[in-house]
Design an enzyme around this catalytic site. Structure first.
Site, PDB file in Angstrom:
ATOM      1  N   GLY A  11       0.821  -1.201   0.000  1.00 17.60           N
ATOM      2  CA  GLY A  11       0.000   0.000   0.000  1.00 17.60           C
ATOM      3  C   GLY A  11       0.857   1.254   0.000  1.00 17.60           C
ATOM      4  O   GLY A  11       1.872   1.323   0.688  1.00 17.60           O
ATOM      5  N   ARG A  72       0.692  -5.452  -5.977  1.00 17.92           N
ATOM      6  CA  ARG A  72       0.797  -6.734  -5.302  1.00 17.92           C
ATOM      7  C   ARG A  72       1.433  -7.725  -6.279  1.00 17.92           C
ATOM      8  O   ARG A  72       1.242  -7.623  -7.487  1.00 17.92           O
ATOM      9  CB  ARG A  72      -0.586  -7.241  -4.870  1.00 17.92           C
ATOM     10  CG  ARG A  72      -1.407  -6.235  -4.070  1.00 17.92           C
ATOM     11  CD  ARG A  72      -0.822  -5.962  -2.705  1.00 17.92           C
ATOM     12  NE  ARG A  72      -1.628  -5.017  -1.943  1.00 17.92           N
ATOM     13  CZ  ARG A  72      -1.329  -4.553  -0.739  1.00 17.92           C
ATOM     14  NH1 ARG A  72      -0.207  -4.969  -0.157  1.00 17.92           N
ATOM     15  NH2 ARG A  72      -2.111  -3.696  -0.117  1.00 17.92           N
ATOM     16  N   GLY A 102       5.746  -2.170   3.778  1.00 21.75           N
ATOM     17  CA  GLY A 102       5.402  -2.741   5.077  1.00 21.75           C
ATOM     18  C   GLY A 102       5.977  -4.128   5.275  1.00 21.75           C
ATOM     19  O   GLY A 102       6.975  -4.507   4.643  1.00 21.75           O
ATOM     20  N   ASP A 103       5.326  -4.921   6.135  1.00 16.12           N
ATOM     21  CA  ASP A 103       5.905  -6.217   6.506  1.00 16.12           C
ATOM     22  C   ASP A 103       5.983  -7.184   5.335  1.00 16.12           C
ATOM     23  O   ASP A 103       6.934  -7.958   5.218  1.00 16.12           O
ATOM     24  CB  ASP A 103       5.138  -6.847   7.680  1.00 16.12           C
ATOM     25  CG  ASP A 103       3.660  -7.039   7.390  1.00 16.12           C
ATOM     26  OD1 ASP A 103       3.181  -6.582   6.331  1.00 16.12           O
ATOM     27  OD2 ASP A 103       2.973  -7.638   8.224  1.00 16.12           O
ATOM     28  N   SER A 105       6.520  -6.381   2.233  1.00 13.86           N
ATOM     29  CA  SER A 105       7.678  -5.928   1.458  1.00 13.86           C
ATOM     30  C   SER A 105       8.966  -6.386   2.118  1.00 13.86           C
ATOM     31  O   SER A 105       9.935  -6.764   1.444  1.00 13.86           O
ATOM     32  CB  SER A 105       7.661  -4.398   1.350  1.00 13.86           C
ATOM     33  OG  SER A 105       6.444  -3.945   0.801  1.00 13.86           O
ATOM     34  N   THR A 125       4.211   2.689   5.736  1.00 20.24           N
ATOM     35  CA  THR A 125       2.830   2.237   5.915  1.00 20.24           C
ATOM     36  C   THR A 125       2.114   3.176   6.865  1.00 20.24           C
ATOM     37  O   THR A 125       2.677   3.576   7.886  1.00 20.24           O
ATOM     38  CB  THR A 125       2.763   0.800   6.466  1.00 20.24           C
ATOM     39  OG1 THR A 125       1.420   0.515   6.898  1.00 20.24           O
ATOM     40  CG2 THR A 125       3.691   0.601   7.650  1.00 20.24           C
ATOM     41  N   ASP A 127      -0.226   2.442   8.787  1.00 17.73           N
ATOM     42  CA  ASP A 127      -0.716   1.722   9.971  1.00 17.73           C
ATOM     43  C   ASP A 127       0.207   1.831  11.181  1.00 17.73           C
ATOM     44  O   ASP A 127      -0.195   1.497  12.299  1.00 17.73           O
ATOM     45  CB  ASP A 127      -0.923   0.237   9.643  1.00 17.73           C
ATOM     46  CG  ASP A 127      -2.095   0.004   8.707  1.00 17.73           C
ATOM     47  OD1 ASP A 127      -2.983   0.877   8.653  1.00 17.73           O
ATOM     48  OD2 ASP A 127      -2.118  -1.034   8.031  1.00 17.73           O
ATOM     49  N   ASP A 129       2.708  -0.026  12.072  1.00 17.83           N
ATOM     50  CA  ASP A 129       2.684  -1.353  12.691  1.00 17.83           C
ATOM     51  C   ASP A 129       3.937  -2.182  12.423  1.00 17.83           C
ATOM     52  O   ASP A 129       3.884  -3.417  12.422  1.00 17.83           O
ATOM     53  CB  ASP A 129       1.452  -2.136  12.220  1.00 17.83           C
ATOM     54  CG  ASP A 129       1.439  -2.372  10.714  1.00 17.83           C
ATOM     55  OD1 ASP A 129       2.257  -1.752   9.999  1.00 17.83           O
ATOM     56  OD2 ASP A 129       0.607  -3.169  10.243  1.00 17.83           O
ATOM     57  N   ARG A 162     -26.469  14.088  16.370  1.00 17.83           N
ATOM     58  CA  ARG A 162     -26.389  12.700  15.962  1.00 17.83           C
ATOM     59  C   ARG A 162     -25.098  12.048  16.443  1.00 17.83           C
ATOM     60  O   ARG A 162     -24.117  12.714  16.755  1.00 17.83           O
ATOM     61  CB  ARG A 162     -26.449  12.586  14.439  1.00 17.83           C
ATOM     62  CG  ARG A 162     -27.862  12.706  13.873  1.00 17.83           C
ATOM     63  CD  ARG A 162     -27.870  12.483  12.383  1.00 17.83           C
ATOM     64  NE  ARG A 162     -29.240  12.498  11.880  1.00 17.83           N
ATOM     65  CZ  ARG A 162     -29.587  13.001  10.704  1.00 17.83           C
ATOM     66  NH1 ARG A 162     -28.667  13.531   9.917  1.00 17.83           N
ATOM     67  NH2 ARG A 162     -30.840  12.960  10.306  1.00 17.83           N
ATOM     68  N   MET A 169      -8.744   3.083   8.566  1.00 17.78           N
ATOM     69  CA  MET A 169      -7.912   1.936   8.235  1.00 17.78           C
ATOM     70  C   MET A 169      -7.191   1.411   9.472  1.00 17.78           C
ATOM     71  O   MET A 169      -7.008   2.127  10.456  1.00 17.78           O
ATOM     72  CB  MET A 169      -6.908   2.301   7.151  1.00 17.78           C
ATOM     73  CG  MET A 169      -7.536   2.446   5.770  1.00 17.78           C
ATOM     74  SD  MET A 169      -6.308   2.746   4.466  1.00 17.78           S
ATOM     75  CE  MET A 169      -7.340   2.552   3.010  1.00 17.78           C
ATOM     76  N   GLY A 170      -6.779   0.161   9.396  1.00 21.34           N
ATOM     77  CA  GLY A 170      -6.110  -0.492  10.514  1.00 21.34           C
ATOM     78  C   GLY A 170      -6.598  -1.918  10.630  1.00 21.34           C
ATOM     79  O   GLY A 170      -7.496  -2.212  11.421  1.00 21.34           O
ATOM     80  N   ARG A 171      -6.036  -2.803   9.821  1.00 16.67           N
ATOM     81  CA  ARG A 171      -6.492  -4.196   9.780  1.00 16.67           C
ATOM     82  C   ARG A 171      -6.124  -4.940  11.055  1.00 16.67           C
ATOM     83  O   ARG A 171      -6.970  -5.578  11.677  1.00 16.67           O
ATOM     84  CB  ARG A 171      -5.895  -4.904   8.561  1.00 16.67           C
ATOM     85  CG  ARG A 171      -6.384  -6.331   8.361  1.00 16.67           C
ATOM     86  CD  ARG A 171      -5.709  -6.942   7.153  1.00 16.67           C
ATOM     87  NE  ARG A 171      -4.257  -6.951   7.313  1.00 16.67           N
ATOM     88  CZ  ARG A 171      -3.389  -7.026   6.307  1.00 16.67           C
ATOM     89  NH1 ARG A 171      -3.827  -7.069   5.064  1.00 16.67           N
ATOM     90  NH2 ARG A 171      -2.096  -7.049   6.530  1.00 16.67           N
ATOM     91  N   GLU A 187     -15.584  10.019  21.454  1.00 17.26           N
ATOM     92  CA  GLU A 187     -16.141   9.502  22.695  1.00 17.26           C
ATOM     93  C   GLU A 187     -15.818   8.023  22.903  1.00 17.26           C
ATOM     94  O   GLU A 187     -15.687   7.560  24.038  1.00 17.26           O
ATOM     95  CB  GLU A 187     -17.666   9.699  22.713  1.00 17.26           C
ATOM     96  CG  GLU A 187     -18.119  11.114  23.032  1.00 17.26           C
ATOM     97  CD  GLU A 187     -17.810  12.108  21.916  1.00 17.26           C
ATOM     98  OE1 GLU A 187     -17.711  13.317  22.215  1.00 17.26           O
ATOM     99  OE2 GLU A 187     -17.685  11.687  20.746  1.00 17.26           O
ATOM    100  N   LYS A 213     -25.479  15.804  26.596  1.00 21.23           N
ATOM    101  CA  LYS A 213     -24.688  15.692  25.365  1.00 21.23           C
ATOM    102  C   LYS A 213     -25.575  15.158  24.250  1.00 21.23           C
ATOM    103  O   LYS A 213     -26.252  14.148  24.415  1.00 21.23           O
ATOM    104  CB  LYS A 213     -23.499  14.755  25.595  1.00 21.23           C
ATOM    105  CG  LYS A 213     -22.497  14.731  24.463  1.00 21.23           C
ATOM    106  CD  LYS A 213     -21.300  13.876  24.856  1.00 21.23           C
ATOM    107  CE  LYS A 213     -20.256  13.848  23.762  1.00 21.23           C
ATOM    108  NZ  LYS A 213     -19.677  15.172  23.492  1.00 21.23           N
ATOM    109  N   ARG A 252      -4.719   7.475   2.610  1.00 24.56           N
ATOM    110  CA  ARG A 252      -3.396   7.190   2.055  1.00 24.56           C
ATOM    111  C   ARG A 252      -2.841   8.340   1.216  1.00 24.56           C
ATOM    112  O   ARG A 252      -1.652   8.383   0.931  1.00 24.56           O
ATOM    113  CB  ARG A 252      -3.451   5.938   1.176  1.00 24.56           C
ATOM    114  CG  ARG A 252      -3.526   4.654   1.961  1.00 24.56           C
ATOM    115  CD  ARG A 252      -3.316   3.490   1.007  1.00 24.56           C
ATOM    116  NE  ARG A 252      -3.453   2.213   1.673  1.00 24.56           N
ATOM    117  CZ  ARG A 252      -3.514   1.055   1.034  1.00 24.56           C
ATOM    118  NH1 ARG A 252      -3.473   1.045  -0.295  1.00 24.56           N
ATOM    119  NH2 ARG A 252      -3.628  -0.068   1.697  1.00 24.56           N
TER     120      ARG A 252
END
Length: 319
Positions: A11, A72, A102-103, A105, A125, A127, A129, A162, A169-171, A187, A213, A252
């Site tokens: 990514g 990919r 990232g990992d 790669s 990345t 993320d 991570d 509302r 994102m964040g798998r 919140e 609130k 991204r």
């Protein structure tokens, strides 16, 4: 070493272009020739590459995405694909590689290193991570993009009384959701590292309503569930109607922040220095404000440390 290559994989992340620029210009400064490999490992297998000069990387430090493109490449996971890549490296006289990603790669990087082509990884990345580095390239830019979106969503949430669910994102890692949630005053923050307690979420929303609130922001990392799925669960448990915003790939893109540009410049230069020193299977990163390089195996063997204190603080400040 006289000729090195550089590619981006996985990514895209803001700051990749700045890192490419740093690799090329640092290498040329040190008397090396640099080959840019397009479309990641797929481009390596296909021989899709060209020599880069100073002008090739002019006017890209401020641009998001990656000049070298990304893709990919399932073929590279096979022995046949890896052999094709090695043959291309030999044919083009490339003696070492800088790989930005990232990992996934990094795993490809280790494969090439074991086959005699030293590689150095730059953590790119959003993320955040990759174990071994405090921050990854692109995280700061993506964080600021998400915060800007949260601020805008809060405006309309306030106007209509509302509850909004914002999917980010964040798998497998919740850093983006956690940092953005804390900075944006959310919140509730739902992340992969902490088991979700729907009863607690409902109680927090009701507690806010009881003190007057009228609007709330809930941040959900995509690795837990989609925003729509979470909205359905909230309706099922408490009959609370919500609106869902999925930020998607907007996270991204965009011009990298000053922090990501500086990190990219330092990471790229350090990666070239490591290759010149004759090392491979290394990753660059930043720890305690110092740019370092370390054995890439650490990125696979260690687990990313979750900041429990920050998560607790986010709960305390959103009462």
């Amino acid at each position: 070493m006289k000729r090195i290559g550089v590619l981006t994989s996985g990514g895209d992340a803001p700051g990749m272009n700045a890192a490419i620029r740093a690799v090329v210009r640092k290498a040329i400064y040190e008397g090396l020739e640099v080959v840019g490999i397009f479309h990641g490992y797929q481009g390596l297998i296909d021989g899709n590459m060209e020599v880069l000069n100073l002008g090739s990387v002019g006017d890209i430090i401020q641009r998001g995405g990656t000049k070298l493109y990304s893709a990919r490449c399932p073929e590279f996971r096979t022995e046949e694909g890896q052999q094709k890549a090695i043959e291309q490296l030999k044919a083009n006289g490339i003696e070492g590689l800088v790989i930005i990603g990232g990992d996934g790669s990094y795993r490809g990087s280790m494969t090439l290193t074991k086959n005699g082509f030293p590689c150095v990884g730059i953590p790119g990345t959003i993320d955040n991570d990759i174990p071994g580095t405090d921050y990854t390239l692109g995280f700061d830019t993506a964080l600021n993009t998400v915060i800007d979106c949260i601020d805008k969503i809060r405006d309309t949430a306030t106007s209509h009384d509302r509850t909004f669910i914002v999917e980010v994102m964040g798998r497998d890692a919740g850093d983006l959701a956690l940092w953005a949630g804390l900075a944006g005053g959310a919140e509730t923050i739902i992340i992969p590292e902490v088991k979700m307690n729907m009863e607690e979420v409902v109680e927090r929303l009701k507690s806010g309503t009881s003190r007057g609130k009228k609007h709330s922001i809930i941040i959900v990392a995509e690795g837990v569930m989609s925003g729509s799925e979470f909205a359905a669960k909230l309706m099922e448990h408490a009959n609370i109607e919500t609106r869902v915003s999925v930020l998607g790939h907007i996270q991204r893109g965009g011009s990298p922040t000053g922090r990501d540009r500086v990190l990219a410049s330092m990471f790229g230069a350090r990666a070239v220095e490591v290759l010149i020193a004759g090392s491979g299977g290394r990753a660059v990163g930043i720890q305690n404000h110092q740019v370092i390089d370390y054995d890439m195996n650490e990125a696979f063997e260690k687990s990313e440390v979750f900041d429990q204190n920050m998560y607790q603080l986010s709960k305390e400040l959103s009462i």
